[in-house]
Design a protein around this motif. Structure first.
Motif, short mmCIF file in Angstrom:
data_model
loop_
_atom_site.label_atom_id
_atom_site.label_comp_id
_atom_site.label_asym_id
_atom_site.label_seq_id
_atom_site.Cartn_x
_atom_site.Cartn_y
_atom_site.Cartn_z
N ARG A 101 1.03 -1.16 0.40
CA ARG A 101 -0.27 -0.01 0.13
C ARG A 101 0.88 1.00 0.01
NH1 ARG A 101 -4.25 -2.39 4.86
NH2 ARG A 101 -5.12 -3.76 4.04
N VAL A 102 0.35 2.24 -0.95
CA VAL A 102 1.61 3.63 -0.96
C VAL A 102 0.21 5.01 -0.62
CG1 VAL A 102 2.32 5.12 -2.38
CG2 VAL A 102 2.05 2.55 -3.40
N TYR A 103 1.07 5.37 0.19
CA TYR A 103 0.46 6.79 1.57
C TYR A 103 0.04 7.19 0.47
CZ TYR A 103 4.72 9.10 -0.62
OH TYR A 103 5.69 9.53 -1.25
N TYR A 104 -0.73 8.23 0.71
CA TYR A 104 -1.75 9.75 0.26
C TYR A 104 -0.54 10.90 0.14
CZ TYR A 104 -5.07 12.80 -1.10
OH TYR A 104 -5.56 14.00 -1.64
N SER A 105 -0.95 10.90 -1.22
CA SER A 105 0.09 11.51 -2.14
C SER A 105 -0.56 12.34 -3.87
CB SER A 105 1.39 11.24 -2.72
OG SER A 105 1.89 12.47 -3.74
N PRO A 106 -1.39 13.72 -3.37
CA PRO A 106 -2.56 13.71 -4.37
C PRO A 106 -1.90 13.87 -5.82
CG PRO A 106 -2.08 15.12 -2.71
CD PRO A 106 -1.15 13.87 -2.65
N ALA A 107 -2.53 13.18 -6.33
CA ALA A 107 -2.06 13.76 -8.33
C ALA A 107 -2.38 15.31 -8.61
CB ALA A 107 -3.12 13.05 -9.16
N HIS A 108 -1.59 15.14 -9.70
CA HIS A 108 -1.63 16.97 -9.20
C HIS A 108 -3.34 17.63 -10.08
CE1 HIS A 108 2.66 17.27 -9.28
NE2 HIS A 108 2.42 16.55 -10.17
N TRP A 109 -4.01 18.82 -9.30
CA TRP A 109 -4.69 19.37 -10.45
C TRP A 109 -4.82 19.77 -12.08
CZ3 TRP A 109 -9.91 19.50 -8.10
CH2 TRP A 109 -9.45 19.53 -6.80
N GLY A 110 -5.89 19.07 -12.27
CA GLY A 110 -5.32 18.90 -13.97
C GLY A 110 -4.63 17.77 -14.44
N THR A 111 -4.54 16.93 -13.98
CA THR A 111 -4.15 15.13 -14.58
C THR A 111 -5.08 14.46 -14.80
OG1 THR A 111 -2.37 15.33 -12.65
CG2 THR A 111 -3.07 13.27 -13.35
N LEU A 112 -6.16 14.57 -14.35
CA LEU A 112 -7.09 14.24 -15.13
C LEU A 112 -7.62 15.28 -17.20
CD1 LEU A 112 -8.98 11.56 -15.38
CD2 LEU A 112 -10.86 13.09 -14.41
N ARG A 113 -7.79 15.94 -16.40
CA ARG A 113 -8.15 16.77 -17.75
C ARG A 113 -7.01 16.95 -18.51
NH1 ARG A 113 -9.94 20.09 -13.74
NH2 ARG A 113 -8.02 21.75 -14.40
#
Length: 273
Positions: A101-113
């Protein structure tokens, strides 16, 4: 009060607090670079361009990136939208640490777009984020696309609570028909047979990853349909390709990552056959 002091304050009382991840005291030193990023456009460029590794060497000096990314994300989106997604979280703080399991590190805003053109999403599509954390990519999916349903699955009850608070309090116009967060171990979660877009931000590895991908393929076999996998920091890509069922379509990476060997900071998009 300085800009850095202001950015370091809690963003709003409505979001439940969770233990901060264990960090070196030097990570709390204000960074001049963060203070210079005083406009949203500048912060967007800076936050998206930052590598995801812990330390960047500049002029022979180590610059710790966690607090810098956190402040830029808050400045750009978290404050604007009334959410709290920027702080990292160690699963050990919730008694959930595990080698896979990997710690919570958010993807950059805009990654999905940047990875998924809006024209590729129709009103019948269903989005699933496995390892949703505090809900950043779920919020992006629900606000940027007209999905029929958006689902975030998260192992930690504490992070799920934060994600739900973010959803209820966000100053965002949601386009998705339904949005929900599910608290579940991914190994106990049955993937809905109408899911058509899956997002992963390197949430788990090893056999947990392999088993989850097998179950995703089982879902496609039960109900044959087009399915897109969007994988940020794709460290387990070899397990995907080994199935013979995932075809790489494209890689989205900042300019400084193009041509490099590291997968960190890149997003790879696959289709399931």
């Amino acid at each position: 009060m300085t800009l850095i002091d202001d950015l370091a304050r809690p963003q709003h009382a409505a979001v439940p607090s969770i233990p901060a991840p264990r960090t070196d005291v030097r990570e709390r030193i204000p960074l001049l670079f963060g203070a210079l990023a005083t406009s949203a456009p500048i912060a967007l460029v800076c936050e998206a361009a930052l590598p995801v590794e812990e330390v960047l060497m500049m002029g022979g000096l180590p610059i710790r990136l966690r607090p810098l990314r956190r402040r830029l994300a808050r400045l750009l989106y978290d404050r604007r939208y009334g959410v709290s997604t920027a702080d990292f979280a160690d699963l050990a703080d919730f008694g959930l640490d595990h080698p896979e399991r990997v710690y919570y590190s958010p993807a950059h805003w805009g990654t999905l777009r940047r990875a998924l053109p809006a024209r590729d999403v129709a009103g019948h599509d269903v989005f699933l984020d496995l390892g949703a954390g505090k809900g950043r990519m779920v919020l992006e999916a629900a606000s940027a696309y007209a999905f029929k349903r958006v689902i975030g699955v998260e192992l930690s009850a504490e992070l799920t609570e934060v994600a739900r608070a973010n959803l209820s309090g966000a100053r965002l116009r949601l386009r998705a028909g339904e949005v929900e967060f599910v608290r579940s171990d991914v190994l106990d979660y049955r993937i809905p047979d109408d899911v058509s877009v899956v997002f992963l931000n390197n949430p788990f590895r090893g056999e947990t990853f392999a088993t989850t991908m097998d179950r995703l393929l089982d879902s496609v076999d039960r109900n044959p349909r087009p399915l897109t996998l969007i994988y940020f920091n794709p460290v387990e890509e070899h397990r995907l390709l080994r199935t013979g069922r995932f075809r790489h379509l494209r890689t989205v990476a900042p300019w400084w990552r193009r041509g490099g060997e590291s997968v960190f900071g890149t997003t790879r998009v696959y289709e399931v056959s």
